[in-house]
Design a protein around this motif. Sequence first.
Motif, PDB file in Angstrom:
ATOM      1  N   SER A 127     -14.062  12.395   4.369  1.00 26.80           N
ATOM      2  CA  SER A 127     -13.975  13.846   4.269  1.00 26.80           C
ATOM      3  C   SER A 127     -13.393  14.222   2.913  1.00 26.80           C
ATOM      4  N   LEU A 128     -14.023  15.169   2.228  1.00 23.43           N
ATOM      5  CA  LEU A 128     -13.520  15.604   0.932  1.00 23.43           C
ATOM      6  C   LEU A 128     -12.250  16.428   1.084  1.00 23.43           C
ATOM      7  N   VAL A 129     -12.274  17.397   1.993  1.00 26.95           N
ATOM      8  CA  VAL A 129     -11.132  18.296   2.142  1.00 26.95           C
ATOM      9  C   VAL A 129      -9.935  17.582   2.747  1.00 26.95           C
ATOM     10  N   ARG A 130     -10.178  16.694   3.713  1.00 23.99           N
ATOM     11  CA  ARG A 130      -9.088  16.013   4.419  1.00 23.99           C
ATOM     12  C   ARG A 130      -8.779  14.620   3.854  1.00 23.99           C
ATOM     13  N   PHE A 131      -9.341  14.294   2.718  1.00 21.83           N
ATOM     14  CA  PHE A 131      -9.151  12.968   2.119  1.00 21.83           C
ATOM     15  C   PHE A 131      -7.656  12.688   1.925  1.00 21.83           C
ATOM     16  N   PRO A 132      -7.203  11.453   2.184  1.00 17.20           N
ATOM     17  CA  PRO A 132      -5.786  11.108   2.007  1.00 17.20           C
ATOM     18  C   PRO A 132      -5.374  11.145   0.536  1.00 17.20           C
ATOM     19  N   TYR A 172      -6.454   8.630 -19.019  1.00 14.45           N
ATOM     20  CA  TYR A 172      -7.392   9.689 -18.640  1.00 14.45           C
ATOM     21  C   TYR A 172      -7.909   9.483 -17.218  1.00 14.45           C
ATOM     22  N   ILE A 173      -8.039   8.211 -16.798  1.00 11.25           N
ATOM     23  CA  ILE A 173      -8.379   7.941 -15.395  1.00 11.25           C
ATOM     24  C   ILE A 173      -7.230   8.390 -14.503  1.00 11.25           C
ATOM     25  N   ALA A 174      -6.007   8.062 -14.925  1.00  7.52           N
ATOM     26  CA  ALA A 174      -4.836   8.473 -14.154  1.00  7.52           C
ATOM     27  C   ALA A 174      -4.747   9.992 -14.075  1.00  7.52           C
ATOM     28  N   TYR A 175      -5.078  10.667 -15.172  1.00 10.04           N
ATOM     29  CA  TYR A 175      -5.033  12.129 -15.167  1.00 10.04           C
ATOM     30  C   TYR A 175      -6.044  12.695 -14.170  1.00 10.04           C
ATOM     31  N   ALA A 176      -7.247  12.122 -14.137  1.00  4.63           N
ATOM     32  CA  ALA A 176      -8.253  12.577 -13.171  1.00  4.63           C
ATOM     33  C   ALA A 176      -7.772  12.358 -11.745  1.00  4.63           C
ATOM     34  N   LEU A 177      -7.146  11.204 -11.496  1.00  7.48           N
ATOM     35  CA  LEU A 177      -6.605  10.933 -10.158  1.00  7.48           C
ATOM     36  C   LEU A 177      -5.512  11.937  -9.790  1.00  7.48           C
ATOM     37  N   ILE A 178      -4.672  12.266 -10.762  1.00  9.04           N
ATOM     38  CA  ILE A 178      -3.591  13.223 -10.514  1.00  9.04           C
ATOM     39  C   ILE A 178      -4.156  14.610 -10.200  1.00  9.04           C
ATOM     40  N   ILE A 179      -5.182  15.010 -10.947  1.00  5.92           N
ATOM     41  CA  ILE A 179      -5.788  16.320 -10.690  1.00  5.92           C
ATOM     42  C   ILE A 179      -6.326  16.381  -9.265  1.00  5.92           C
ATOM     43  N   MET A 180      -7.043  15.336  -8.843  1.00  7.56           N
ATOM     44  CA  MET A 180      -7.571  15.309  -7.475  1.00  7.56           C
ATOM     45  C   MET A 180      -6.438  15.239  -6.462  1.00  7.56           C
ATOM     46  N   HIS A 181      -5.404  14.475  -6.777  1.00  7.01           N
ATOM     47  CA  HIS A 181      -4.235  14.360  -5.901  1.00  7.01           C
ATOM     48  C   HIS A 181      -3.598  15.737  -5.671  1.00  7.01           C
ATOM     49  N   VAL A 182      -3.407  16.478  -6.737  1.00 11.17           N
ATOM     50  CA  VAL A 182      -2.759  17.785  -6.622  1.00 11.17           C
ATOM     51  C   VAL A 182      -3.678  18.790  -5.943  1.00 11.17           C
ATOM     52  N   MET A 183      -4.954  18.820  -6.330  1.00  9.22           N
ATOM     53  CA  MET A 183      -5.870  19.797  -5.761  1.00  9.22           C
ATOM     54  C   MET A 183      -6.032  19.605  -4.257  1.00  9.22           C
ATOM     55  N   LEU A 184      -6.216  18.348  -3.819  1.00  9.69           N
ATOM     56  CA  LEU A 184      -6.353  18.094  -2.385  1.00  9.69           C
ATOM     57  C   LEU A 184      -5.045  18.367  -1.653  1.00  9.69           C
TER      58      LEU A 184
END
Length: 340
Positions: A127-132, A172-184
Amino acid sequence: MSVNYAGILWNRQKRIYDIILFVFVLSYLGLYIGFSSIYNSELTAETLIIRATATLALLLLHIILIIGPLARLNTRFLPLLYNRRHLGVTMFLIALIHGIFSILQFHSMGNVNPLISLFTSNGNYDSLVRFPFQILGFFALVIFFLMAATSHDFWLKNLSPKVWKGLHMMVYIAYALIIMHVMLGIVQLDSSPFIYGGLMMGMLIIIALHFASSVKSGRGLDLKSNGYYYACNVDDIQDDCAKTLVLNGENIAIFKYDGKLSAINNVCKHQNGPLGEGKVIDGCVTCPWHGYQYEPHNGSSPPPFTEKVSTYELKLEGEKVFVNPEPKPEGTAIDPVKIS
């Protein structure tokens, strides 16, 4: 230079930089926790620490990512670039505190190992919205740890500059992960529009500055006959300084010194530092990051050091400087172009 390894040497500039950074970190944490305690008195101490360290680490990460393009656009930001490693390690330590408190807060109350619980408590991987979202932050923290742990010259030398640079480009990979981490995390736990807005503004600033610095590095290039490209006018280069440009995949620095012009590769052999942002000191191009030196006419370090970079042929027609982007073998001597 490259003869042996040395511990970190704190000069006056580094001490001032670190003191300012230390005061900023303490002030931010104190103000954030203080105001949050007043306006959200129901929050626990653990939650306050988690939120304060999360926002501070995210702010520092954005600052780290904009320092590079800012320094290329305006040399007044170069002191920040030279000391960016300290900022990166500080950011990692703050993110580590955030990660530890988050795991203790959300995954230490049951019978399952907290690290195992981190990966198994939320099974909505489809699930995109409920992803851990917490595991995204965990993997970003692993990248930050690798970068902080390998920041010493020992690792640069033994991993090789190319591998070391590739590892640190993973930011930059870590930054992308952080953005997804915060947004979710916002979607699942918090719907504040201010967090959305701040995050989007930070992303846009990073993208815009990187784009602007890229345009500045390669603008104004017109093909000249026989493989030479127009680079700049002589007056565009300050004495003992350089004009940098990327041409046909070559990162080139054109130096003006003692009434002459020479061009060498812009990438230092030590930590891939920007030689073009340094100066000619005592007849040698001196890297602004750690002081590695190269003779401008042949790209070789003075004895007993053995580092070498590529050189490039130049032409001068009136006030216009032209460069041939075909690199000569590292250490190849080329007669400097005299400025009439």
